[in-house]
Design a protein around this motif. Structure first.
Motif, short mmCIF file in Angstrom:
data_model
loop_
_atom_site.label_atom_id
_atom_site.label_comp_id
_atom_site.label_asym_id
_atom_site.label_seq_id
_atom_site.Cartn_x
_atom_site.Cartn_y
_atom_site.Cartn_z
N HIS A 53 36.91 37.88 38.54
CA HIS A 53 38.03 38.20 37.66
C HIS A 53 37.46 38.74 36.36
N LEU A 54 37.69 40.04 36.10
CA LEU A 54 37.10 40.73 34.96
C LEU A 54 38.20 41.11 33.97
N ARG A 55 37.94 40.88 32.68
CA ARG A 55 38.93 41.16 31.64
C ARG A 55 38.28 41.99 30.52
N ALA A 56 38.93 43.10 30.15
CA ALA A 56 38.41 44.00 29.13
C ALA A 56 39.27 43.91 27.87
N TYR A 57 38.60 43.87 26.70
CA TYR A 57 39.29 43.69 25.43
C TYR A 57 38.83 44.72 24.41
N SER A 58 39.70 45.05 23.47
CA SER A 58 39.32 45.76 22.26
C SER A 58 38.91 44.71 21.23
N GLY A 59 37.91 45.04 20.41
CA GLY A 59 37.43 44.07 19.43
C GLY A 59 36.29 43.24 20.00
N THR A 60 35.44 42.77 19.10
CA THR A 60 34.23 42.06 19.51
C THR A 60 34.51 40.67 20.05
N PHE A 61 35.62 40.06 19.63
CA PHE A 61 35.88 38.68 19.98
C PHE A 61 37.16 38.53 20.79
N LEU A 62 37.28 39.33 21.86
CA LEU A 62 38.41 39.26 22.78
C LEU A 62 39.73 39.41 22.02
N ASN A 63 39.78 40.39 21.10
CA ASN A 63 40.93 40.51 20.20
C ASN A 63 42.21 40.99 20.90
N LYS A 64 42.10 42.03 21.70
CA LYS A 64 43.30 42.60 22.32
C LYS A 64 42.99 42.96 23.76
N LEU A 65 43.77 42.41 24.66
CA LEU A 65 43.53 42.63 26.09
C LEU A 65 43.92 44.05 26.48
N ASN A 66 42.97 44.78 27.06
CA ASN A 66 43.23 46.14 27.55
C ASN A 66 43.57 46.16 29.03
N GLY A 67 43.06 45.19 29.77
CA GLY A 67 43.34 45.14 31.19
C GLY A 67 42.49 44.11 31.90
N HIS A 68 42.87 43.82 33.14
CA HIS A 68 42.12 42.85 33.95
C HIS A 68 42.14 43.28 35.40
N ALA A 69 41.14 42.80 36.15
CA ALA A 69 41.04 43.19 37.56
C ALA A 69 40.39 42.07 38.36
N LEU A 70 40.77 41.99 39.63
CA LEU A 70 40.19 41.03 40.56
C LEU A 70 39.46 41.79 41.66
N PHE A 71 38.17 41.50 41.82
CA PHE A 71 37.34 42.12 42.85
C PHE A 71 36.95 41.07 43.89
N VAL A 72 36.93 41.47 45.15
CA VAL A 72 36.51 40.59 46.24
C VAL A 72 35.62 41.38 47.19
N GLY A 73 34.56 40.72 47.69
CA GLY A 73 33.69 41.42 48.63
C GLY A 73 32.65 40.52 49.26
N PRO A 74 31.98 41.00 50.31
CA PRO A 74 30.95 40.23 51.01
C PRO A 74 29.60 40.35 50.30
N THR A 75 28.71 39.40 50.58
CA THR A 75 27.36 39.41 50.03
C THR A 75 26.35 39.12 51.14
N PHE A 76 25.08 39.54 50.90
CA PHE A 76 24.01 39.20 51.84
C PHE A 76 22.71 39.00 51.08
N PHE A 77 21.81 38.25 51.68
CA PHE A 77 20.48 38.01 51.12
C PHE A 77 19.50 37.91 52.27
N TRP A 78 18.37 38.63 52.14
CA TRP A 78 17.35 38.65 53.20
C TRP A 78 15.98 38.40 52.60
#
Length: 324
Positions: A254-279
């Motif tokens: 869950h990623l959230r993007a803001y204007s301002g250095t200290f999370l001042n104004k929310l510009n948008g948010h997104a939810l990403f889902v996916g598989p992972t692997f390790f070898w």
């Protein structure tokens, strides 16, 4: 005065016993006690930090150990047309003190965006470096959860170029980008030697300086202004051990993007889902990766089920790590 044979023998036994006691005492009294920090981060069994995809495990390198990594990150798809973004990061890490890992890195990134009209092309390239500091606070073997705090300040030089065949000239802009990311990394065992979990919380700050007036997303249109932004990212992942050399899993972000250095104004948010692997390719070489798709999101002022203004449609990661 002469000493009798029996008295001499008793004295010798006494001296021998005293010497033996004196020899034993230093090993008991002077035996060094491991410092609290090394106990806190000590693990009975290591767990690679790369088995969770974009999320990271809590382990740090052993004292005096060295490691290197080559990492690729990709971003694809945007609201404004077609986008392909690529970034390569090379890092070397070591542990100069117990529980502490330090890893300087260099990275080069470039992206190309074609507008929806097909006339305008925006090219971006950046070259810079970071240095990551990781300190392990808690170990899984003792506390049931591994916990590490990390910080990664960085700096990059950016070159932006905007071209349009209908325009009489091509505009170009130079920028400087300063970043600082603070992370809280945790992992835990769900099923011994079989299933593992991780939760990461990240807070990132960015400062972009505009050398010349241009279009790089700055809110201010004054020359040499600094654009300030920030982000809050929460990642959670599960990874299952298939065998001693291979892990597969799933990750949500869950990623959230803001204007301002200290999370001042929310510009948008997104939810990403996916598989992972390790070898675990060899004793020293590992290969890991993930591919995630945005499944939900919302940009400020835009009615849509996805945020393709602040985030890409898809993101990918591929990493090669080597221990020396």
């Amino acid at each position: 005065m002469r000493m009798s044979l029996s008295a001499l023998f008793a004295t010798a036994l006494s001296l021998t016993a005293s010497a033996a006691v004196a020899a034993d005492m230093p090993s008991r009294v002077l035996k060094p006690t491991p410092p609290a920090a090394s106990i806190a981060c000590k693990e009975t069994s290591g767990l690679s930090t790369d088995i969770f995809g974009f999320s990271s495990g809590s382990d740090v390198l052993d004292l005096g150990a060295w490691g290197g990594a080559l990492e690729y990150n990709g971003a694809f798809g945007t609201r404004f047309g077609t986008l392909q973004g690529h970034n390569i990061k090379a890092q070397v890490s070591t542990s100069p003190f117990p529980c502490l890992e330090i890893g300087p890195s260099l990275n080069y990134g470039f992206s190309r965006l074609h507008s929806n009209t097909g006339l305008t092309t925006f090219n971006n390239s950046a070259f810079g470096g970071q240095i990551e500091f990781k300190y392990k606070l808690l170990g899984r073997s003792i506390h049931g959860i591994g916990l590490t705090i990390a910080a990664e300040p960085g700096y990059s030089a950016i070159d932006n170029k905007l071209s349009n065949p209908l325009a009489p000239f091509t505009s170009s802009e130079g920028s400087r980008l300063g970043t600082n990311t603070v992370k809280l990394l945790s992992d835990f065992v769900i099923m011994p030697d079989r299933l593992f979990g991780a939760i990461n919380v990240e807070y990132a700050q960015t400062w972009t300086s505009r050398e010349r007036l241009g279009l790089n997303g700055c809110a201010s249109f004054s020359l040499n202004a600094w654009c300030r932004g920030s982000a809050l990212n929460i990642r959670a992942a599960l990874s299952a051990k298939v065998n001693d050399a291979f892990y597969v899993g799933v990750e949500g972000q869950h990623l959230r993007a803001y204007s301002g250095t200290f999370l001042n104004k929310l510009n948008g948010h997104a939810l990403f889902v996916g598989p992972t692997f390790f070898w675990q390719a060899t004793e020293k070489l590992t290969v890991s990766g993930t591919f995630a798709t945005q499944v939900a999101g919302q940009a400020r002022g835009v009615r849509n089920d996805l945020d393709l203004t602040n985030f890409s449609r898809n993101i990918a990661k591929l990493k090669f790590a080597y221990s020396f």
